[in-house]
Scaffold this motif. Structure first.
Motif, PDB file in Angstrom:
ATOM      1  N   VAL A  92       0.822  -1.216   0.000  1.00 23.05           N
ATOM      2  CA  VAL A  92       0.000   0.000   0.000  1.00 23.05           C
ATOM      3  C   VAL A  92       0.854   1.264   0.000  1.00 23.05           C
ATOM      4  CG1 VAL A  92      -1.883  -1.186   1.192  1.00 23.05           C
ATOM      5  CG2 VAL A  92      -0.173   0.052   2.519  1.00 23.05           C
ATOM      6  N   THR A  93       2.146   1.144   0.311  1.00 18.38           N
ATOM      7  CA  THR A  93       3.024   2.316   0.307  1.00 18.38           C
ATOM      8  C   THR A  93       3.699   2.522  -1.043  1.00 18.38           C
ATOM      9  OG1 THR A  93       3.480   1.954   2.663  1.00 18.38           O
ATOM     10  CG2 THR A  93       4.958   3.448   1.487  1.00 18.38           C
ATOM     11  N   ALA A  94       4.098   1.445  -1.692  1.00 16.34           N
ATOM     12  CA  ALA A  94       4.882   1.552  -2.921  1.00 16.34           C
ATOM     13  C   ALA A  94       4.037   1.525  -4.188  1.00 16.34           C
ATOM     14  CB  ALA A  94       5.909   0.417  -2.979  1.00 16.34           C
ATOM     15  N   TYR A  95       2.756   1.175  -4.057  1.00 15.95           N
ATOM     16  CA  TYR A  95       1.934   1.026  -5.258  1.00 15.95           C
ATOM     17  C   TYR A  95       0.570   1.670  -5.060  1.00 15.95           C
ATOM     18  CZ  TYR A  95       5.465  -2.485  -6.350  1.00 15.95           C
ATOM     19  OH  TYR A  95       6.654  -3.127  -6.584  1.00 15.95           O
ATOM     20  N   ARG A  96      -0.026   2.044  -6.190  1.00 12.79           N
ATOM     21  CA  ARG A  96      -1.399   2.519  -6.219  1.00 12.79           C
ATOM     22  C   ARG A  96      -2.204   1.560  -7.068  1.00 12.79           C
ATOM     23  NH1 ARG A  96      -2.628   7.125  -4.052  1.00 12.79           N
ATOM     24  NH2 ARG A  96      -4.589   7.168  -5.198  1.00 12.79           N
ATOM     25  N   PHE A  97      -3.382   1.200  -6.529  1.00  9.55           N
ATOM     26  CA  PHE A  97      -4.239   0.223  -7.212  1.00  9.55           C
ATOM     27  C   PHE A  97      -5.665   0.458  -6.756  1.00  9.55           C
ATOM     28  CE2 PHE A  97      -2.014  -1.514  -3.557  1.00  9.55           C
ATOM     29  CZ  PHE A  97      -3.050  -1.912  -2.730  1.00  9.55           C
ATOM     30  N   PRO A  98      -6.647  -0.151  -7.390  1.00  8.94           N
ATOM     31  CA  PRO A  98      -8.043   0.075  -7.011  1.00  8.94           C
ATOM     32  C   PRO A  98      -8.294  -0.235  -5.536  1.00  8.94           C
ATOM     33  CG  PRO A  98      -7.949  -1.053  -9.117  1.00  8.94           C
ATOM     34  CD  PRO A  98      -6.534  -1.010  -8.596  1.00  8.94           C
ATOM     35  N   LEU A  99      -9.032   0.641  -4.854  1.00  9.87           N
ATOM     36  CA  LEU A  99      -9.426   0.515  -3.444  1.00  9.87           C
ATOM     37  C   LEU A  99      -8.236   0.610  -2.487  1.00  9.87           C
ATOM     38  CD1 LEU A  99     -12.072  -2.369  -3.683  1.00  9.87           C
ATOM     39  CD2 LEU A  99     -12.439   0.096  -3.843  1.00  9.87           C
ATOM     40  N   ARG A 100      -7.093   1.032  -2.989  1.00  7.82           N
ATOM     41  CA  ARG A 100      -5.922   1.126  -2.129  1.00  7.82           C
ATOM     42  C   ARG A 100      -6.143   2.111  -0.990  1.00  7.82           C
ATOM     43  NH1 ARG A 100      -2.556   5.693  -0.777  1.00  7.82           N
ATOM     44  NH2 ARG A 100      -0.507   4.912  -0.172  1.00  7.82           N
ATOM     45  N   GLU A 292       3.935   3.498  -7.426  1.00  2.29           N
ATOM     46  CA  GLU A 292       3.814   3.125  -8.833  1.00  2.29           C
ATOM     47  C   GLU A 292       2.391   2.638  -9.091  1.00  2.29           C
ATOM     48  OE1 GLU A 292       5.502  -0.313 -11.883  1.00  2.29           O
ATOM     49  OE2 GLU A 292       6.536   0.126  -9.992  1.00  2.29           O
ATOM     50  N   ARG A 293       1.765   3.150 -10.118  1.00  9.54           N
ATOM     51  CA  ARG A 293       0.386   2.779 -10.421  1.00  9.54           C
ATOM     52  C   ARG A 293       0.346   1.409 -11.099  1.00  9.54           C
ATOM     53  NH1 ARG A 293      -4.374   5.133 -10.352  1.00  9.54           N
ATOM     54  NH2 ARG A 293      -3.418   7.135  -9.809  1.00  9.54           N
ATOM     55  N   LEU A 294      -0.448   0.527 -10.517  1.00  5.85           N
ATOM     56  CA  LEU A 294      -0.657  -0.803 -11.092  1.00  5.85           C
ATOM     57  C   LEU A 294      -1.985  -0.814 -11.820  1.00  5.85           C
ATOM     58  CD1 LEU A 294       0.452  -3.054  -8.079  1.00  5.85           C
ATOM     59  CD2 LEU A 294       1.822  -2.322 -10.034  1.00  5.85           C
ATOM     60  N   THR A 295      -1.970  -1.250 -13.063  1.00  7.34           N
ATOM     61  CA  THR A 295      -3.188  -1.283 -13.868  1.00  7.34           C
ATOM     62  C   THR A 295      -3.488  -2.705 -14.307  1.00  7.34           C
ATOM     63  OG1 THR A 295      -1.901  -0.828 -15.879  1.00  7.34           O
ATOM     64  CG2 THR A 295      -2.803   1.074 -14.689  1.00  7.34           C
ATOM     65  N   GLY A 296      -4.701  -2.889 -14.808  1.00  9.32           N
ATOM     66  CA  GLY A 296      -5.089  -4.191 -15.338  1.00  9.32           C
ATOM     67  C   GLY A 296      -5.136  -5.265 -14.247  1.00  9.32           C
TER      68      GLY A 296
END
Length: 563
Positions: A92-100, A292-296
């Motif tokens: 949750v600190t290093a990445y951005r993702f849905p509902l984070r 870092e934004r994670l997609t898909g």
């Protein structure tokens, strides 16, 4: 009047006190020292009795297996919480993702789920008669192999799911608070994100990880009911079984000494894990660790990982308890009006409220006494009052029994018939004393944090104006530390409602609390009947977790979490 006249005046003149404000008030100093003596007496009583009885009949049977089981359990839960809590903190600190943004603070909620409640819910789902194994037998045949659920790995899994937030909170705070310049320097030197994590951020976060793991292992060592559900005999369980099963008091104290040694080993291990290195942050204006934004599928996979930990540790158990409670109410409406439930709830509330009030009042007196008394002895005694929180409940319970037995003998020698034996076995006095010993630490730390915000000059000014210590406490200190006192009340209240080993060891005949009732019902597999009181405990435990949630959300403000 001239100077010569003053010198010649034979009348006695009042002497000015050279005593510094806030020092030299022996009554308040004695109060702080007395509180330290009250907290440490049960622990010292266990050590003296346990070591003194080593030559009487040898060590309890099966002690080697209990020690090994306890060690494996603590290491297993420590590793599990480090992987789950540390991994989620990095995610949750290093990445951005849905509902984070929601998961950042929702992942703290499993702290509100006591292990002994999650334990019996887990068994109801995965044990032989549960839906999982029943479905596997229906689909693959009656001879399908399924791992043993009531086992040491099962206990490790359940405790890891309830305790990982300790590591998660501290690890995330450490990652968020790292100076931006430290991470930026590693990246400019060619280190990738993963290498910067292992070579820079994790070493800097080592003190926080050590603190989180020590909390986890102390909670694992203190656990009593969860491991019993899974047929795991630890040293803490042995203390209760020996005392209640054989009434071999000396064997129980010997096992209690072992539990205390484990606790000391955990604290020493924390210091060793931290090492001699000291880590300081100088701040910086760099961008720091940018998520870092994670997609898909990668983004939704990260969401699934966080949601799985949250569901397993909190959401699914609460949902199952609600289903059971509603089903029990529909099937037997009279169960909602069970007089036992009301009585047990009143017992829990009264004992917890008295203990919380006593701890808050004593914390105020200690904090005020430090201001009034001062000196190294008084300050050291105040710190010693927090010692009880690092001692498992089983040790505190046995220590209270020894202390009251010794007091009973002294009173009888002094000619007081009956002594205090009746008070221990026939009232809740022993439970209240054990609660104060066990839970004074969080109360004092909350109050002391408020005292630390009061400038000493404010106290000195009140003293110089002629105000006495009691007036200063009522008119100056108490209004200013009221928020800390309120937090102290809440923390002790919730801890006392959830406490189990102390009540089981010290409760008088016929006295039952909600936590004991849940434990007894779950032990007999009456899971539906245990659902409603279990939900009451969980609902109460959510209150202090709410404060932790607020802290987690505050740490996630823009610019701090690296949005």
């Amino acid at each position: 009047m001239s100077e010569a006249a003053v010198l010649a005046d034979p009348r006695p003149r009042p002497r000015r006190s050279r005593r510094a404000p806030g020092t030299g008030r022996p009554a308040w100093s004695a109060l702080v020292v007395l509180a330290a003596v009250l907290v440490t007496t049960p622990v010292l009583a266990v050590v003296v009795d346990g070591l003194g009885s080593l030559g009487e009949g040898g060590l309890p049977r099966g002690i080697g297996q209990m020690v090994l089981t306890t060690l494996v359990l603590m290491l297993g839960v420590g590793a599990g919480t480090l992987v789950v809590g540390g991994g989620l903190a990095w995610l949750v600190t290093a990445y951005r993702f849905p509902l984070r943004d929601a998961l950042v603070w929702l992942l703290v909620l499993p702290l509100a789920m006591p292990g002994y409640i999650l334990g019996f819910v887990f068994l109801s789902v995965f044990d032989v008669a549960g839906p999982v194994q029943s479905g596997l037998r229906a689909a693959l045949g009656a001879d399908v192999w399924v791992p043993e659920v009531r086992s040491l790995p099962g206990a490790i899994l359940v405790l890891s799911l309830t305790l990982y937030p300790y590591v998660y909170l501290l690890a995330r705070a450490a990652l968020v608070e790292q100076a931006a310049g430290t991470y930026d320097a590693a990246r400019t030197l060619g280190a990738g994100r993963t290498r910067a994590l292992w070579r820079v951020l994790l070493p800097l976060a080592r003190p926080s990880l050590a603190a989180g793991l020590s909390l986890v292992m102390m909670e694992t060592l203190t656990d009593f009911a969860t491991v019993q559900y899974f047929n795991v005999n630890t040293v803490s369980v042995g203390v209760y079984l020996v005392w209640k099963g054989t009434f071999d008091f000396h064997s129980a104290t010997q096992l209690a000494v072992l539990v205390l040694l484990f606790a000391v080993a955990v604290l020493a291990g924390e210091r060793a894990f931290r090492g001699r290195a000291r880590f300081h942050q100088r701040g910086g204006r760099g961008q720091g660790l940018q998520p870092e934004r994670l997609t898909g599928w990668r983004g939704w996979g990260a969401t699934l990982l966080g949601a799985a930990a949250l569901a397993a540790g909190f959401l699914v158990p609460v949902l199952q308890l609600l289903v059971w409670a509603v089903g029990e109410a529909v099937g037997d409406p009279a169960s909602l009006a069970d007089p036992r439930f009301v009585q047990y709830l009143v017992n829990s509330a009264v004992v917890a409220a008295v203990a919380a009030a006593a701890c808050a009042a004593l914390s105020l007196a200690i904090g005020h006494g430090v201001r009034m008394g001062g000196g190294r002895l008084v300050t050291s005694a105040a710190q010693l009052t927090t010692f009880g929180y690092a001692v498992p409940g089983a040790v505190v319970g046995i220590g209270v029994l020894i202390a009251f037995a010794g007091l009973d003998a002294l009173l009888e020698r002094a000619g007081v018939p009956g002594g205090t034996g009746l008070l221990v076995t026939g009232s809740v006095l022993g439970i209240l004393y054990a609660y104060v010993v066990r839970f004074l630490a969080p109360a004092y730390q909350a109050v002391d944090a408020s005292f630390a915000k009061i400038s000493p000059t404010l106290t000195w000014s009140a003293l110089s104006l002629g105000a006495g210590p009691l007036r200063i406490l009522a008119r100056v200190h108490l209004p200013l530390v009221r928020p800390g006192a309120a937090v102290a009340l809440v923390l002790v209240l919730i801890d006392a409602v959830k406490e189990l080993p102390i009540v089981l060891l010290l409760r008088p005949f016929g006295f039952t609390t909600v936590s004991v009732w849940v434990y007894e019902l779950a032990r007999e597999n009456f899971w539906e009947k245990a659902a409603l009181p279990a939900l009451v405990i969980v609902a109460a435990a959510v209150v202090p977790v709410f404060f932790l949630v607020r802290q987690a959300r505050a740490a996630d403000l823009p610019g701090k979490a690296g949005r």
